[in-house]
Motif scaffolding. Structure first.
Motif, short mmCIF file in Angstrom:
data_model
loop_
_atom_site.label_atom_id
_atom_site.label_comp_id
_atom_site.label_asym_id
_atom_site.label_seq_id
_atom_site.Cartn_x
_atom_site.Cartn_y
_atom_site.Cartn_z
N ARG A 67 0.84 -1.20 0.00
CA ARG A 67 0.00 0.00 0.00
C ARG A 67 0.87 1.25 0.00
O ARG A 67 1.69 1.44 0.91
N PRO A 68 0.71 2.15 -0.99
CA PRO A 68 1.51 3.37 -1.01
C PRO A 68 1.12 4.32 0.13
O PRO A 68 0.06 4.18 0.74
N LYS A 69 1.99 5.26 0.38
CA LYS A 69 1.72 6.24 1.42
C LYS A 69 0.63 7.20 0.96
O LYS A 69 0.64 7.66 -0.17
N MET A 70 -0.29 7.48 1.85
CA MET A 70 -1.38 8.40 1.54
C MET A 70 -0.87 9.83 1.55
O MET A 70 -0.23 10.27 2.51
N THR A 71 -1.14 10.56 0.48
CA THR A 71 -0.76 11.96 0.38
C THR A 71 -2.01 12.80 0.16
O THR A 71 -3.08 12.28 -0.16
N LEU A 72 -1.86 14.10 0.31
CA LEU A 72 -3.01 14.99 0.14
C LEU A 72 -3.57 14.95 -1.28
O LEU A 72 -4.80 14.87 -1.45
N PRO A 73 -2.75 14.99 -2.34
CA PRO A 73 -3.32 14.90 -3.69
C PRO A 73 -4.10 13.61 -3.92
O PRO A 73 -5.17 13.62 -4.55
N ILE A 74 -3.58 12.48 -3.41
CA ILE A 74 -4.29 11.21 -3.57
C ILE A 74 -5.60 11.23 -2.79
O ILE A 74 -6.65 10.77 -3.27
N PHE A 75 -5.57 11.78 -1.57
CA PHE A 75 -6.79 11.83 -0.76
C PHE A 75 -7.85 12.71 -1.42
O PHE A 75 -9.05 12.38 -1.38
N LEU A 76 -7.44 13.81 -2.03
CA LEU A 76 -8.40 14.68 -2.72
C LEU A 76 -9.02 13.95 -3.91
O LEU A 76 -10.22 14.10 -4.19
N ARG A 77 -8.23 13.15 -4.62
CA ARG A 77 -8.78 12.37 -5.72
C ARG A 77 -9.78 11.34 -5.21
O ARG A 77 -10.82 11.09 -5.85
N ILE A 78 -9.48 10.74 -4.06
CA ILE A 78 -10.40 9.75 -3.49
C ILE A 78 -11.71 10.43 -3.08
O ILE A 78 -12.80 9.86 -3.24
N MET A 79 -11.63 11.65 -2.56
CA MET A 79 -12.85 12.38 -2.22
C MET A 79 -13.69 12.65 -3.46
O MET A 79 -14.92 12.53 -3.43
N VAL A 80 -13.03 12.99 -4.58
CA VAL A 80 -13.75 13.20 -5.84
C VAL A 80 -14.39 11.89 -6.30
O VAL A 80 -15.55 11.87 -6.73
N LEU A 81 -13.65 10.78 -6.21
CA LEU A 81 -14.20 9.48 -6.58
C LEU A 81 -15.40 9.12 -5.71
O LEU A 81 -16.40 8.58 -6.20
N GLY A 82 -15.31 9.41 -4.40
CA GLY A 82 -16.41 9.13 -3.50
C GLY A 82 -17.67 9.92 -3.80
O GLY A 82 -18.77 9.48 -3.48
N PHE A 83 -17.50 11.07 -4.43
CA PHE A 83 -18.67 11.87 -4.80
C PHE A 83 -19.22 11.47 -6.17
O PHE A 83 -20.44 11.38 -6.35
N LEU A 84 -18.35 11.21 -7.13
CA LEU A 84 -18.78 10.98 -8.51
C LEU A 84 -19.67 9.75 -8.64
O LEU A 84 -20.74 9.81 -9.26
N GLU A 85 -19.25 8.62 -8.08
CA GLU A 85 -20.01 7.38 -8.28
C GLU A 85 -20.96 7.08 -7.13
O GLU A 85 -22.17 6.95 -7.36
N PRO A 86 -20.50 7.01 -5.88
CA PRO A 86 -21.42 6.68 -4.79
C PRO A 86 -22.53 7.72 -4.57
O PRO A 86 -23.64 7.35 -4.17
N VAL A 87 -22.25 8.98 -4.81
CA VAL A 87 -23.25 10.03 -4.52
C VAL A 87 -23.95 10.49 -5.80
O VAL A 87 -25.16 10.34 -5.96
N LEU A 88 -23.19 11.07 -6.73
CA LEU A 88 -23.79 11.68 -7.92
C LEU A 88 -24.41 10.63 -8.83
O LEU A 88 -25.61 10.70 -9.16
N ASP A 89 -23.62 9.67 -9.26
CA ASP A 89 -24.10 8.68 -10.24
C ASP A 89 -25.25 7.86 -9.68
O ASP A 89 -26.31 7.75 -10.31
N GLN A 90 -25.09 7.28 -8.50
CA GLN A 90 -26.10 6.36 -8.00
C GLN A 90 -27.42 7.04 -7.67
O GLN A 90 -28.50 6.49 -7.94
N ASN A 91 -27.36 8.24 -7.11
CA ASN A 91 -28.61 8.92 -6.77
C ASN A 91 -29.34 9.41 -8.02
O ASN A 91 -30.58 9.30 -8.11
N LEU A 92 -28.59 9.93 -8.99
CA LEU A 92 -29.24 10.33 -10.25
C LEU A 92 -29.82 9.13 -10.96
O LEU A 92 -30.92 9.18 -11.51
#
Length: 377
Positions: A67-92
Motif C-alpha cells: 500500500r503506497p503512502k497516503m498523500t493529500l493529492p491522492i486523498f483529494l482524488r479519493i474524495m472526488v471518486l467518493g462523490f462521482l459514483e457513490p453520490v452523484l451517479d447512483q442517486n441520479l
C-alpha cells in the motif's frame, strides 16, 4: 502454458461479463425496494457501509506491504471518486430509474462507453488514428451508440407485450411516469452516466499514484458513506427513512454493497489497469439484455418499440467500439506498468556508477602494473 495464457487473456472478459449479471440483479432488487418505500439516498449510503465493512479487512491484510503512502493529492482524488459514483451517479440513476423503469435505465446506461470514450480522448487516455480501421471503428461505434440513445429518448413507440404480462397497476404507474417524468428521468440517467464515466477516468489516473485496488476500493466506499450521509441529511428530514426491515430494502443494501460496490470497484480497478476505462464500460449491453428479461418477468414492466430499436443501435455501436478496442496493444492501457518501468532504472543507476568505477579502477591498476613492469625491464 497455452491454456494458462488463454485463460489470462480471457480473464478480463469473464470478469466484466460476471459483473453485468450482478448489475442486472441490482437494478431489479433496487426497484422492488423503492416500491417498498426505500429512499434512494439511504440505499446509496447503506450500500457503501456494507461495501466498506466487507472490503476494508481484505485491504488491511492483503495490501499491508504494497500500500503506497497516503498523500493529500491522492486523498483529494479519493474524495472526488467518493462523490462521482457513490453520490452523484447512483442517486441520479436511482431517481431516473424510478421516473422511467429498470429496463429503460439499464438500456440508457449503454451510452456509458460512448461518454467514456469521449472523455478518454479529451484526457489522452485513448488515441484515434484515422488511417487505422480499428480507430475509425471506435469513432463510428461511438456515433452509432449516441444515435441509439437519442432514439430511445425521443421515440417511445407502441408497447410490445413480449412476455404477455397484464399487471394493470404497474401499467398505470408506468403510463403516469411516461407522461410526467419520462424526459426528466432520461436526463437524470444520462447525467448519471456522465458521473460514472468521470469516475472511471479519475480512477484510472488515481491508480497510477495509488496502485492498491483493495485499499482504494475501501477508501472510495468510506468517502461515499460520509459524503452520501451529508447529502441524505440535507434532502431527507424524516429519520424513519433510515429504518430497515427484513425485506427487500435490507436485501438491496447488502446485495448492492457486496456485489456492485465492493467487488465491482475492485474488479473494475484491475481491468482498468490492464485494458483501460473504455474496455470496462463496453459490456453494458449484456446487462441491458438480462435486465430486459428480468424486468418484464419479475416487475411486469412494459417494453416500448423505441427502446428495442434504440437498444439494437446501441448494441451494434458498442460492439463496433469493442472490436476497435481489441486491436489496441494491451501495454498502452496499462499505466501502472509504465510507471514501474520508469522506476526501475532509478534503482539501477545507483549501482551502475559503482560498477563503472570498479571497472575503471581495475583497468587503471592493470595499466599501472604494465607500466611498472615495462619500466623494470
Amino acid at each position: 502454458m497455452g491454456g494458462s495464457e488463454a485463460f489470462l487473456k480471457m480473464k478480463p472478459y469473464l470478469a466484466m461479463v460476471s459483473l453485468q449479471f450482478g448489475y442486472a440483479g441490482m437494478y431489479i432488487i433496487s426497484m422492488v425496494s423503492f416500491k417498498h418505500g426505500m429512499s434512494h439516498f439511504v440505499l446509496s449510503v447503506y450500500r457503501h457501509v456494507v461495501a466498506f465493512l466487507i472490503m476494508a479487512p481484505f485491504a488491511i491484510v492483503l495490501e499491508r506491504k504494497i500500500r503506497p503512502k497516503m498523500t493529500l493529492p491522492i486523498f483529494l482524488r479519493i474524495m472526488v471518486l467518493g462523490f462521482l459514483e457513490p453520490v452523484l451517479d447512483q442517486n441520479l440513476y436511482n431517481l431516473g430509474m424510478k421516473y422511467t423503469s429498470a429496463t429503460f435505465g439499464a438500456a440508457i446506461v449503454n451510452v456509458l462507453p460512448a461518454i467514456t470514450f469521449i472523455m478518454a480522448l479529451i484526457f489522452r487516455l485513448e488515441t484515434v488514428n484515422v488511417k487505422k480501421i480499428s480507430s475509425l471503428a471506435k469513432v463510428i461505434g461511438t456515433v452509432i451508440t449516441v444515435s441509439g440513445a437519442m432514439v430511445m429518448t425521443l421515440y417511445k413507440g407502441p408497447i410490445l407485450d413480449i412476455f404477455h404480462n397484464h399487471g394493470h397497476s404497474n401499467e398505470t404507474s408506468t403510463a403516469e411516469a411516461s407522461q410526467h417524468h419520462w424526459v426528466t428521468g432520461t436526463l437524470m440517467l444520462i447525467g448519471s452516466c456522465a458521473g460514472w464515466s468521470s469516475f472511471f477516468i479519475v480512477q484510472s489516473f488515481t491508480l497510477k499514484k495509488y496502485p492498491a485496488e483493495l485499499s482504494l476500493t475501501a477508501w472510495i466506499c468510506l468517502m461515499g458513506v460520509l459524503e452520501g450521509g451529508i447529502v441524505t441529511f440535507v434532502f431527507e428530514h424524516d429519520m424513519h427513512v433510515w429504518v430497515l426491515g427484513w425485506d427487500s430494502r435490507l436485501l438491496a443494501a447488502v446485495y448492492s454493497g457486496v456485489i456492485c460496490s465492493g467487488i465491482a470497484y475492485y474488479v473494475q480497478g484491475m481491468v482498468i489497469r490492464e485494458r483501460g476505462p473504455v474496455f470496462v464500460t463496453s459490456f453494458s449491453p449484456l446487462c441491458m439484455i438480462i435486465t430486459f428479461a428480468l424486468g418484464a418477468i419479475v416487475l411486469a414492466e412494459q417494453v416500448h418499440l423505441g427502446s428495442i430499436v434504440g437498444a439494437i443501435f446501441i448494441v451494434f455501436g458498442l460492439y463496433t467500439v469493442v472490436w476497435g478496442k481489441s486491436k489496441d496493444p494491451i501495454a498502452s492501457t496499462a499505466p501502472l506498468k509504465d510507471d514501474k518501468t520508469q522506476e526501475l532504472p532509478i534503482t539501477d543507476t545507483t549501482a551502475k556508477p559503482i560498477a563503472i568505477v570498479t571497472t575503471i579502477n581495475n583497468n587503471a591498476t592493470s595499466e599501472m602494473s604494465k607500466i611498472s613492469t615495462s619500466q623494470g625491464s
